[in-house]
Design a protein around this motif. Structure first.
Motif, PDB file in Angstrom:
ATOM      1  N   ALA A   1      45.477  43.224  26.117  1.00  0.00           N
ATOM      2  CA  ALA A   1      46.320  43.959  27.064  1.00  0.00           C
ATOM      3  C   ALA A   1      45.489  44.466  28.243  1.00  0.00           C
ATOM      4  CB  ALA A   1      47.007  45.127  26.359  1.00  0.00           C
ATOM      5  N   GLY A   2      44.291  44.973  27.954  1.00  0.00           N
ATOM      6  CA  GLY A   2      43.408  45.435  29.025  1.00  0.00           C
ATOM      7  C   GLY A   2      43.010  44.304  29.952  1.00  0.00           C
ATOM      8  N   ALA A   3      42.714  43.131  29.365  1.00  0.00           N
ATOM      9  CA  ALA A   3      42.332  41.978  30.180  1.00  0.00           C
ATOM     10  C   ALA A   3      43.485  41.524  31.060  1.00  0.00           C
ATOM     11  CB  ALA A   3      41.884  40.830  29.276  1.00  0.00           C
ATOM     12  N   ILE A   4      44.706  41.549  30.534  1.00  0.00           N
ATOM     13  CA  ILE A   4      45.871  41.113  31.302  1.00  0.00           C
ATOM     14  C   ILE A   4      46.141  42.087  32.458  1.00  0.00           C
ATOM     15  CG2 ILE A   4      48.377  40.763  31.193  1.00  0.00           C
ATOM     16  CD1 ILE A   4      47.916  39.710  28.311  1.00  0.00           C
ATOM     17  N   LYS A   5      45.919  43.386  32.215  1.00  0.00           N
ATOM     18  CA  LYS A   5      46.074  44.369  33.296  1.00  0.00           C
ATOM     19  C   LYS A   5      45.039  44.128  34.392  1.00  0.00           C
ATOM     20  CE  LYS A   5      48.179  48.203  30.729  1.00  0.00           C
ATOM     21  NZ  LYS A   5      48.273  47.608  29.395  1.00  0.00           N
ATOM     22  N   THR A   6      43.794  43.879  33.978  1.00  0.00           N
ATOM     23  CA  THR A   6      42.761  43.571  34.970  1.00  0.00           C
ATOM     24  C   THR A   6      43.106  42.291  35.717  1.00  0.00           C
ATOM     25  OG1 THR A   6      41.028  44.670  33.705  1.00  0.00           O
ATOM     26  CG2 THR A   6      40.324  42.973  35.257  1.00  0.00           C
ATOM     27  N   ASP A   7      43.584  41.290  34.969  1.00  0.00           N
ATOM     28  CA  ASP A   7      43.967  40.020  35.580  1.00  0.00           C
ATOM     29  C   ASP A   7      45.077  40.224  36.610  1.00  0.00           C
ATOM     30  OD1 ASP A   7      44.141  36.819  35.260  1.00  0.00           O
ATOM     31  OD2 ASP A   7      46.165  37.648  35.398  1.00  0.00           O
ATOM     32  N   PHE A   8      45.976  41.152  36.357  1.00  0.00           N
ATOM     33  CA  PHE A   8      47.070  41.391  37.299  1.00  0.00           C
ATOM     34  C   PHE A   8      46.523  41.810  38.662  1.00  0.00           C
ATOM     35  CE2 PHE A   8      50.258  43.914  39.455  1.00  0.00           C
ATOM     36  CZ  PHE A   8      51.395  43.137  39.319  1.00  0.00           C
ATOM     37  N   ILE A   9      45.518  42.694  38.644  1.00  0.00           N
ATOM     38  CA  ILE A   9      44.931  43.156  39.900  1.00  0.00           C
ATOM     39  C   ILE A   9      44.238  41.997  40.612  1.00  0.00           C
ATOM     40  CG2 ILE A   9      43.234  44.715  40.930  1.00  0.00           C
ATOM     41  CD1 ILE A   9      43.736  46.599  38.540  1.00  0.00           C
ATOM     42  N   LEU A  10      43.425  41.253  39.864  1.00  0.00           N
ATOM     43  CA  LEU A  10      42.715  40.131  40.471  1.00  0.00           C
ATOM     44  C   LEU A  10      43.684  39.037  40.917  1.00  0.00           C
ATOM     45  CD1 LEU A  10      39.690  39.917  38.013  1.00  0.00           C
ATOM     46  CD2 LEU A  10      39.629  40.645  40.401  1.00  0.00           C
ATOM     47  N   SER A  11      44.725  38.787  40.111  1.00  0.00           N
ATOM     48  CA  SER A  11      45.710  37.765  40.466  1.00  0.00           C
ATOM     49  C   SER A  11      46.473  38.154  41.719  1.00  0.00           C
ATOM     50  CB  SER A  11      46.681  37.531  39.310  1.00  0.00           C
ATOM     51  OG  SER A  11      46.030  36.921  38.214  1.00  0.00           O
ATOM     52  N   ALA A  12      46.750  39.451  41.875  1.00  0.00           N
ATOM     53  CA  ALA A  12      47.427  39.909  43.091  1.00  0.00           C
ATOM     54  C   ALA A  12      46.577  39.592  44.317  1.00  0.00           C
ATOM     55  CB  ALA A  12      47.704  41.407  42.996  1.00  0.00           C
ATOM     56  N   GLU A  13      45.265  39.832  44.211  1.00  0.00           N
ATOM     57  CA  GLU A  13      44.374  39.495  45.312  1.00  0.00           C
ATOM     58  C   GLU A  13      44.370  37.992  45.561  1.00  0.00           C
ATOM     59  OE1 GLU A  13      40.627  40.973  44.086  1.00  0.00           O
ATOM     60  OE2 GLU A  13      41.344  43.003  43.809  1.00  0.00           O
ATOM     61  N   ILE A  14      44.258  37.221  44.468  1.00  0.00           N
ATOM     62  CA  ILE A  14      44.190  35.763  44.587  1.00  0.00           C
ATOM     63  C   ILE A  14      45.447  35.209  45.237  1.00  0.00           C
ATOM     64  CG2 ILE A  14      44.206  33.615  43.240  1.00  0.00           C
ATOM     65  CD1 ILE A  14      42.351  35.106  41.223  1.00  0.00           C
ATOM     66  N   MET A  15      46.618  35.651  44.774  1.00  0.00           N
ATOM     67  CA  MET A  15      47.877  35.123  45.298  1.00  0.00           C
ATOM     68  C   MET A  15      48.083  35.520  46.759  1.00  0.00           C
ATOM     69  SD  MET A  15      49.247  33.301  42.869  1.00  0.00           S
ATOM     70  CE  MET A  15      51.047  33.203  42.848  1.00  0.00           C
ATOM     71  N   THR A  16      47.661  36.735  47.122  1.00  0.00           N
ATOM     72  CA  THR A  16      47.799  37.165  48.521  1.00  0.00           C
ATOM     73  C   THR A  16      46.868  36.357  49.425  1.00  0.00           C
ATOM     74  OG1 THR A  16      48.256  39.412  47.726  1.00  0.00           O
ATOM     75  CG2 THR A  16      47.808  39.152  50.062  1.00  0.00           C
ATOM     76  N   ILE A  17      45.641  36.116  48.949  1.00  0.00           N
ATOM     77  CA  ILE A  17      44.700  35.313  49.728  1.00  0.00           C
ATOM     78  C   ILE A  17      45.223  33.885  49.887  1.00  0.00           C
ATOM     79  CG2 ILE A  17      42.378  34.317  49.747  1.00  0.00           C
ATOM     80  CD1 ILE A  17      41.457  36.873  48.242  1.00  0.00           C
ATOM     81  N   ILE A  18      45.757  33.328  48.791  1.00  0.00           N
ATOM     82  CA  ILE A  18      46.319  31.972  48.849  1.00  0.00           C
ATOM     83  C   ILE A  18      47.477  31.925  49.837  1.00  0.00           C
ATOM     84  CG2 ILE A  18      47.603  30.220  47.550  1.00  0.00           C
ATOM     85  CD1 ILE A  18      45.958  31.067  45.092  1.00  0.00           C
ATOM     86  N   LEU A  19      48.360  32.927  49.772  1.00  0.00           N
ATOM     87  CA  LEU A  19      49.510  32.973  50.665  1.00  0.00           C
ATOM     88  C   LEU A  19      49.070  32.983  52.124  1.00  0.00           C
ATOM     89  CD1 LEU A  19      52.604  33.315  50.997  1.00  0.00           C
ATOM     90  CD2 LEU A  19      52.229  35.791  50.929  1.00  0.00           C
ATOM     91  N   SER A  20      48.019  33.740  52.410  1.00  0.00           N
ATOM     92  CA  SER A  20      47.548  33.816  53.805  1.00  0.00           C
ATOM     93  C   SER A  20      46.952  32.493  54.270  1.00  0.00           C
ATOM     94  CB  SER A  20      46.495  34.917  53.939  1.00  0.00           C
ATOM     95  OG  SER A  20      45.292  34.554  53.286  1.00  0.00           O
TER      96      SER A  20
END
Length: 328
Positions: free
Chosen positions: A144-163
């Motif tokens: 659960a902790g890893a998935i929460k951390t992944d959410f933050i990193l994934s948000a960055e990744i998806m925003t960077i990809i979108l840009s």
């Protein structure tokens, strides 16, 4: 009838060609956009192995699979729709969100640099991990902790990809984001699975190898993996600071504050012209990446007291200790 059938087949062939071209465009866009997320991706790969540390070898891959499924859900069910809504209804918010993600990368990178020179907190965390706890509950807690951390990193990744996606229609953006998100997840957690099992492979080669070369290679793998993990962490930290710093600098330029970005460009250009022409491009890129990284360290160091004394306590009150578990 025959003429009509031939015309229909010709239309189907034309549609197939268009579809194939669209798939190529999606794949190319996904690959190009994903490259811009390198810092967060490397950080994700560097961070995840710690969540299986201390568990039996047979539980390592199931835990990684559990985290990978959570990462896919994060990207496709939450972050992808949010990114598309931003792109189509609030594109002005993308640059500030990118800067926020870049600042977070700088904070994470600077925090790791500080911990490298003051490791007592890491020892304290390790001591806490040694407290006996029900294994199944601990596994769920770690995942659960890893998935929460992944959410933050994934948000960055998806925003960077979108840009990084060229201007296109809604469905092309959705397909590109989905393909890039799934591809990055497979790459990250596939690599993590290989990394955490590599010492087991080396041990099996050493114990059961018939040839001296096989046993020597197995011994080298077992001995080399701790050093490789340290190198991966070092590369991940450097990538975070470089990418995070460059995102913030570029965002400031987009918002009309281009002084720093212009100076970094001019200084990097000057460095590039100090070396032979064959190495000019590499020297300029390296100088710019180094200056972006230095800026990332300074920004991240300035954010550490803000994050630990203001944001951290607020986050803890809102989400409890589970939220803190996701931080790394």
């Amino acid at each position: 009838m025959a003429g009509g059938l031939l015309a229909l087949l010709d239309d189907v062939a034309g549609i197939a060609k268009v579809a194939a071209a669209s798939i190529d465009d999606v794949a190319a866009g996904a690959a190009k956009a994903s490259a811009k997320a390198a810092g967060a991706v490397i950080d994700d790969a560097a961070v995840t192995p710690k969540y299986v540390h201390g568990f039996e070898a047979k539980r390592e891959l199931p835990i990684i699979w559990k985290i990978a499924k959570g990462s896919i859900r994060n990207k496709l069910l939450i972050l992808l729709p949010a990114a598309l809504l931003l792109a189509n209804f609030a594109p002005w918010a993308i640059a500030p969100l990118l800067m926020l993600g870049g600042a977070y990368l700088c904070f994470e990178g600077a925090e790791k640099v500080v911990h490298a020179f003051a490791p007592h907190e890491a020892h304290h965390a390790a001591a806490e991990d040694e407290i006996p706890e029900d294994v199944a509950h601990l596994e769920e807690k770690k995942a659960a902790g890893a998935i929460k951390t992944d959410f933050i990193l994934s948000a960055e990744i998806m925003t960077i990809i979108l840009s990084g996606i060229p201007e296109s229609n809604f469905w092309m953006e959705a397909a590109t984001l989905a393909l890039a998100g799934v591809g990055i997840t497979v790459a990250v957690y596939g690599s993590v699975a290989l990394i955490v099992k590599m010492d087991d492979v080396g041990l099996a080669m050493y114990a059961g190898g018939r040839l001296s070369l096989t046993r020597a290679l197995g011994r080298s793998l077992v001995r080399g993996m701790p050093y490789f993990m340290k190198l991966l962490t070092l590369v991940g930290t450097a990538a975070m600071l470089w990418v995070g710093g460059s995102i913030v600098v570029h965002g400031l330029e987009e918002l009309g504050f281009g002084w720093l970005g212009h100076h970094i460009h001019d200084w990097a250009y000057a460095v590039g012209h100090m070396v032979p022409a064959a190495y000019e491009g590499f020297a300029e890129w390296t100088a710019k990446a180094a200056m972006d990284g230095v800026f990332g360290v300074l920004l991240g160091a300035a954010l550490i007291p803000v994050a630990t004394k203001v944001i951290g306590p607020i986050w803890g009150r809102l989400f409890g200790s589970a939220g803190a578990e996701g931080s790394h």
